[in-house]
Design a protein around this motif. Structure first.
Motif, PDB file in Angstrom:
ATOM      1  N   ALA A 162      68.803 -49.631  10.202  1.00  0.00           N
ATOM      2  CA  ALA A 162      68.169 -49.212   8.952  1.00  0.00           C
ATOM      3  C   ALA A 162      66.944 -48.346   9.209  1.00  0.00           C
ATOM      4  N   THR A 193      63.735 -48.843   4.330  1.00  0.00           N
ATOM      5  CA  THR A 193      64.598 -49.946   3.907  1.00  0.00           C
ATOM      6  C   THR A 193      64.078 -51.275   4.435  1.00  0.00           C
ATOM      7  N   VAL A 246      72.441 -54.480  -0.298  1.00  0.00           N
ATOM      8  CA  VAL A 246      72.199 -53.252   0.453  1.00  0.00           C
ATOM      9  C   VAL A 246      73.449 -52.380   0.375  1.00  0.00           C
ATOM     10  N   PHE A 295      71.128 -49.653   3.633  1.00  0.00           N
ATOM     11  CA  PHE A 295      70.056 -48.960   2.911  1.00  0.00           C
ATOM     12  C   PHE A 295      69.699 -49.717   1.643  1.00  0.00           C
ATOM     13  N   ALA A 296      68.420 -49.720   1.313  1.00  0.00           N
ATOM     14  CA  ALA A 296      67.955 -50.455   0.138  1.00  0.00           C
ATOM     15  C   ALA A 296      68.365 -49.778  -1.160  1.00  0.00           C
ATOM     16  N   THR A 297      68.601 -48.451  -1.110  1.00  0.00           N
ATOM     17  CA  THR A 297      68.976 -47.720  -2.325  1.00  0.00           C
ATOM     18  C   THR A 297      70.184 -46.817  -2.061  1.00  0.00           C
ATOM     19  N   GLU A 309      69.090 -43.320  -0.705  1.00  0.00           N
ATOM     20  CA  GLU A 309      68.869 -43.190   0.732  1.00  0.00           C
ATOM     21  C   GLU A 309      70.200 -43.136   1.479  1.00  0.00           C
TER      22      GLU A 309
END
Length: 203
Positions: free
Chosen positions: A30, A34, A47, A63-65, A68
């Protein structure tokens, strides 16, 4: 293969995290952004993932979003940019900041990433500059900003003012965004003064 994972965060490292889903732990590489977003999470987290298939390994990236993740996919589509370099770039820049750096031709912002040299940064900009305003991970505000910045960089007075501001130590992205808020009919000196005022007020 995997679009996202939802489960309990069971491990956090400097460059990786692990999430337990249905009794199976998935380890993901990551970005710093993230890892920072996930740090301290309690309960289930979600994630967004990308599985990179190689001859000798299956590498999972988390990835958190979605933004991204989309930026990561775009980067690894550039010739010579592997997952490691893409993670490094997105550890330094958010998706929106990355879009503005590409639009403004700011190689300095991209080379701030560990292991990314000027030639690779120039290739990223060259291959993505015409595509960046049409991608899903960029906010509407940044699309507008990157479009204006791209146009501003092609004008003589503004390009001279941007060069002067970068000589003063500002990044090309910062200078381009500040100049884009001013009238292109101003003189180089007036553009520099106005941009400096804008950046002073912002900080």
């Amino acid at each position: 293969m995997f679009y996202n994972l939802t489960g309990k965060l069971i491990y956090m490292g400097e460059q990786t995290f692990a999430i337990s889903c249905g009794g199976v732990g998935f380890k993901c590489s990551a970005t710093r952004n993230t890892l920072s977003a996930l740090n301290g999470s309690n309960g289930d987290v979600t994630v967004f993932t990308h599985l990179n298939v190689r001859e000798d390994a299956l590498d999972l990236f988390g990835f958190a979003t979605e933004q991204e993740l989309d930026a990561f996919k775009m980067l690894i589509g550039v010739s010579g940019v592997g997952p490691k370099a893409a993670l490094a770039i997105l550890s330094e820049l958010t998706p929106d900041a990355f879009a503005i750096a590409v639009a403004s031709g700011d190689t300095k912002a991209i080379t701030a990433a560990n292991g990314v040299g000027p030639k690779l940064a120039q290739r990223v900009i060259m291959e993505l500059k015409d595509k960046i305003s049409n991608v899903s991970f960029v906010s509407e505000q940044s699309v507008a900003t990157s479009t204006v910045v791209s146009a501003v960089n092609n004008m003589s007075n503004t390009s001279e003012a941007i060069a002067a501001l970068t000589a003063l130590g500002y990044s090309q992205s910062e200078a381009s965004v500040a100049i884009s808020k001013l009238s292109p009919d101003l003189s180089v000196e007036e553009l520099i003064k106005g941009a400096l005022k804008n950046m002073t007020l912002r900080f």
